[in-house]
Design an enzyme around this catalytic site. Sequence first.
Site, short mmCIF file in Angstrom:
data_model
loop_
_atom_site.label_atom_id
_atom_site.label_comp_id
_atom_site.label_asym_id
_atom_site.label_seq_id
_atom_site.Cartn_x
_atom_site.Cartn_y
_atom_site.Cartn_z
N TYR A 278 49.56 71.89 53.87
CA TYR A 278 48.45 72.61 54.41
C TYR A 278 48.61 74.02 54.55
O TYR A 278 47.57 74.69 54.17
CB TYR A 278 47.93 71.57 55.63
CG TYR A 278 46.87 70.61 55.33
CD1 TYR A 278 45.72 70.62 55.02
CD2 TYR A 278 47.59 69.18 55.02
CE1 TYR A 278 44.83 69.41 54.75
CE2 TYR A 278 46.88 68.21 54.64
CZ TYR A 278 45.49 68.26 54.64
OH TYR A 278 44.65 67.33 54.14
N GLU B 68 44.88 61.58 58.07
CA GLU B 68 45.84 61.01 57.02
C GLU B 68 47.34 60.52 57.24
O GLU B 68 47.63 59.40 56.87
CB GLU B 68 46.37 62.01 55.87
CG GLU B 68 44.95 62.63 55.02
CD GLU B 68 45.10 64.08 54.65
OE1 GLU B 68 46.21 64.45 54.22
OE2 GLU B 68 44.14 64.51 54.16
N TYR C 282 40.35 52.08 44.96
CA TYR C 282 41.16 52.66 43.80
C TYR C 282 43.06 52.94 43.96
O TYR C 282 43.25 52.65 45.06
CB TYR C 282 40.76 54.00 43.48
CG TYR C 282 40.64 54.93 44.39
CD1 TYR C 282 41.72 55.58 44.85
CD2 TYR C 282 39.40 55.37 45.06
CE1 TYR C 282 41.72 56.62 45.92
CE2 TYR C 282 39.23 56.44 46.15
CZ TYR C 282 40.55 56.67 46.59
OH TYR C 282 40.49 57.84 47.53
N SER D 21 39.74 53.10 39.71
CA SER D 21 39.08 51.97 40.50
C SER D 21 39.87 50.65 40.00
O SER D 21 39.95 50.45 38.96
CB SER D 21 37.84 51.79 40.29
OG SER D 21 36.91 52.92 41.09
N GLY E 257 31.75 53.22 35.63
CA GLY E 257 31.24 53.32 36.70
C GLY E 257 31.21 51.71 37.32
O GLY E 257 31.12 51.42 38.38
N PRO F 127 34.58 49.68 39.79
CA PRO F 127 34.40 49.16 41.33
C PRO F 127 33.43 48.12 41.55
O PRO F 127 33.54 47.04 42.34
CB PRO F 127 34.30 50.51 42.21
CG PRO F 127 33.61 51.29 41.10
CD PRO F 127 34.33 50.97 39.66
#
Length: 407
Positions: A103, A145, A198, A217, A285, A288
């Site tokens: 970061y 996180e 995913y 995914s 798409g 998922p």
Amino acid sequence: MSHNEVKTSLDPKTIETVKATVPVLAEHGEAITKRFYQLLFQNHPELKNIFNQTNQKRGRQPRALANTVYAAAQHIDQLEVIEPVIIQVAHKHRSLNIKPEQYPIVGENLLFAIKDTLGDQATDDIMSAWEKAYKVIAEVFIKVEQEMYHEVSHQTGGWTGFRNFKVTRKVQESDVITSFYLKPEDHGLLPAFNPGQYITVKAEIPGEPYTHLRQYSLSDAPGQDHFRISVKREDSVGHPEGVVSNFLHKQVEEGDVLPVSAPGGDFHLDTENDKPLVLISGGVGQTPIHSMLKTVVKKQPNRPVYYIHAATNDDVHALKQEVQHIAAESSQVKTFTCYSQPNKGDQSDYVGYITLDWLKECIPSSDCEIYFCGPEGFMKHLKSVLYELNVPSQQIHYEFFGPHVDL
């Protein structure tokens, strides 16, 4: 992530200064972030191992970062307002194994890019305010996180970083989509995941100077002895070729090993809700959405399901037989197909693009839960159709493949 925590860590003048730069960011956001990535990779080329270079070339990554920075600036005194965005990005970061020490590197190069792009407009006061603001934003992401890393490492079968998986089956599903069945090389347990989530695959491609990370995914239901991803081969027609998708299609074979991250992502089916379920997908798409379909028939056998898939034609329509089998076995499922450019002899329920009138024919009412996923143009069109259908916004759920852009 409370309002008070954020507010007490920034003084009123800093908040005022950052919020005042929102119009400038709106005007120069993408230029700043493009410059940021130039600087970042120049100063830290090792980070090319993490960032998707195809999305860089297409301009999608800078656009996505610009949107996030813009939102953070707008709500710097109330970051909880953008919590859904923070959670979504944090899932991606955890899946990519982003570390807290990265970061400050991002911050340093982002601030330099702001100064470099805005020139005299970027006064010392503005730069000082942005430095403080970035630290607050980074702290929020790092905290979220770290909680995700802890959670995934403590679940049964879970892990952090990358774990080696063997390709046990490779199945061509259509002219452009191939499925890969993956089992842990260590023969250990697999963690539970939510349908719609995913994994990240780390591709170490011969001749490529950097590793490539891609998120795919999971296209099968949870609770199997394998993971399955169904990958579209991205050809170079009007945009850069998909480096990893072509590697998987052309070079990876059964028996090969791929490093994989634990499942993640905030787009997933709520199996506690029993409203009629509408699953809509465009192209790849469907991956998922397909996991959601396979899950709902197991977990909620009485919940009405309307499965709508849009594709160009039958040649590129993947997993078709699987869906037909599920519908034949499960009276709760009704399926519909929409082909935009059918070949002669193709069978579909509708030709063209999904319209409001056709959607009304497919689903019983607007009081339903809708999940949809697909290419950007498909998503924007569909959202406008759903708006006309008067489905409450809290009952509409969607995900982009790649960096998030606003619909």
